[in-house]
Each structure stands twice: as structure tokens, then as C-alpha cells.
Design a protein around this motif. Structure first.
Motif, mmCIF file in Angstrom:
data_model
loop_
_atom_site.group_PDB
_atom_site.id
_atom_site.type_symbol
_atom_site.label_atom_id
_atom_site.label_comp_id
_atom_site.label_asym_id
_atom_site.label_seq_id
_atom_site.Cartn_x
_atom_site.Cartn_y
_atom_site.Cartn_z
ATOM 1 N N SER A 17 3.526 6.840 2.145
ATOM 2 C CA SER A 17 2.865 5.558 1.923
ATOM 3 C C SER A 17 1.543 5.492 2.687
ATOM 4 O O SER A 17 1.341 6.194 3.672
ATOM 5 C CB SER A 17 3.772 4.415 2.361
ATOM 6 N N GLU A 18 0.658 4.614 2.221
ATOM 7 C CA GLU A 18 -0.635 4.446 2.896
ATOM 8 C C GLU A 18 -0.453 3.932 4.320
ATOM 9 O O GLU A 18 -1.170 4.344 5.225
ATOM 10 C CB GLU A 18 -1.520 3.489 2.094
ATOM 11 N N ASP A 19 0.514 3.037 4.525
ATOM 12 C CA ASP A 19 0.776 2.515 5.870
ATOM 13 C C ASP A 19 1.222 3.624 6.805
ATOM 14 O O ASP A 19 0.773 3.704 7.955
ATOM 15 C CB ASP A 19 1.839 1.412 5.833
ATOM 16 N N ALA A 51 -1.717 5.883 7.589
ATOM 17 C CA ALA A 51 -2.622 5.229 8.542
ATOM 18 C C ALA A 51 -2.041 5.279 9.950
ATOM 19 O O ALA A 51 -2.773 5.517 10.925
ATOM 20 C CB ALA A 51 -2.887 3.787 8.128
#
Length: 169
Positions: free
Chosen positions: A2-4, A7
Motif C-alpha cells: 500500500s502507499e501508506d 511511505a
């Protein structure tokens, strides 16, 4: 992934890289100062950086480099000395950081090595722009050293730095 999560991993990696870069920059002080590289030592600081030592207060790269070029320091090099910077505790907060460590100045006297000084070190650092010349991306804004001789100020520098607090003064 996931992008989260990506990050979060990038944030963790950046923090680890910052801590590594700061530790390497700090570790370069001893070899540079013992090697008499005045310009290399001075480049570790910001242009208006401060090196506050018990017996000296140096403001700016010119004074810091001058300390390395001084007759007294050159005498230590000729006699044989080692500035040993211990492992740092580093707290990074964006483009600012605080690090603390111990340092020893070991000198060669009469055929043996003697610890001349054991010191508490508190470093306030800032991420430098890429043109800094340090290679690390971090520079010293203020380094405060106090001899560990029983005065309360010295261990307070260490404990405060572990908490990420700036040095007094």
C-alpha cells in the motif's frame, strides 16, 4: 504494498540514513583534527557554527580552522594524540538533530598513552544543502563540550541530549 506502508518505509529509511550520515560526520572529526586538516574540520560546521569548549569559544569556520592550525594543536599532533569520539545517541527531527556522545583526548607522553581529557559532547546539527562540501548533508550548528570532572553541567549535557534537548546557552 500500500502507499501508506511504502511511505512509512521511506520515512524509516530516511531516518536511518540520517542517523548513519550524522554518526559518520561526527566520527570524521577525530581523524580530521588529528590529521591536521583544518579546512576539513571547519567544513563540518555551518559557516556561522560554534564550537564551545571549556577553555575555548570558537565562532565560525575561520576560528575553528584556526584552532587546528594553532601552535598548541600542531604540538599535540607532533607529540602524538588521538581525539576519540564515542558512539553517539542521535535524535533527528526533520532537518534538525541533536546528538550526544563522550570523547577522549589521548596523548603520547614519555613512551605511553594517557587520557588527557574525557568530555561530554552535545552536538546540534542541521541538514545542509547539497553544496556544503561535507558529503554527509549534515553540519554542526553548535558543539558544546564539557570536561567530565564532577561538575553537574557535564552529565546534564549528556542526559539532555538523549532527550533531544538543546544545550543551554
Amino acid at each position: 504494498m500500500s502507499e501508506d506502508r511504502m511511505a512509512a518505509l521511506e520515512t524509516r529509511l530516511r531516518r536511518l540514513e540520517d542517523e548513519r550520515d550524522i554518526a559518520r560526520m561526527m566520527a570524521s572529526y577525530g581523524p580530521l583534527v588529528d590529521g591536521g586538516d583544518a579546512d576539513g574540520v571547519a567544513a563540518l560546521w555551518t559557516s556561522d557554527g560554534v564550537y564551545d569548549i571549556d577553555e575555548l569559544f570558537l565562532a565560525g569556520r575561520e576560528q575553528i580552522g584556526g584552532m587546528v592550525r594553532s601552535a598548541a594543536h600542531q604540538g599535540w599532533i607532533r607529540q602524538g594524540c588521538a581525539h576519540v569520539v564515542g558512539p553517539p545517541h542521535i535524535t533527528v527531527d526533520g532537518d534538525e538533530a541533536v546528538a550526544v556522545c563522550h570523547s577522549l583526548m589521548v596523548v603520547h607522553e614519555e613512551g605511553r598513552y594517557v587520557v588527557r581529557r574525557a568530555t561530554a559532547n552535545h552536538w546540534r546539527l542541521r541538514r545542509a544543502d547539497s553544496g556544503s562540501g561535507t558529503g554527509s548533508g549534515w553540519q554542526v550548528v553548535k558543539r558544546t563540550n564539557r570536561i567530565l570532572d564532577g561538575r553537574r553541567e557535564s552529565p546534564a549535557l549528556l542526559a539532555g541530549g538523549v532527550r533531544g534537548e538543546p544545550a543551554e546557552g
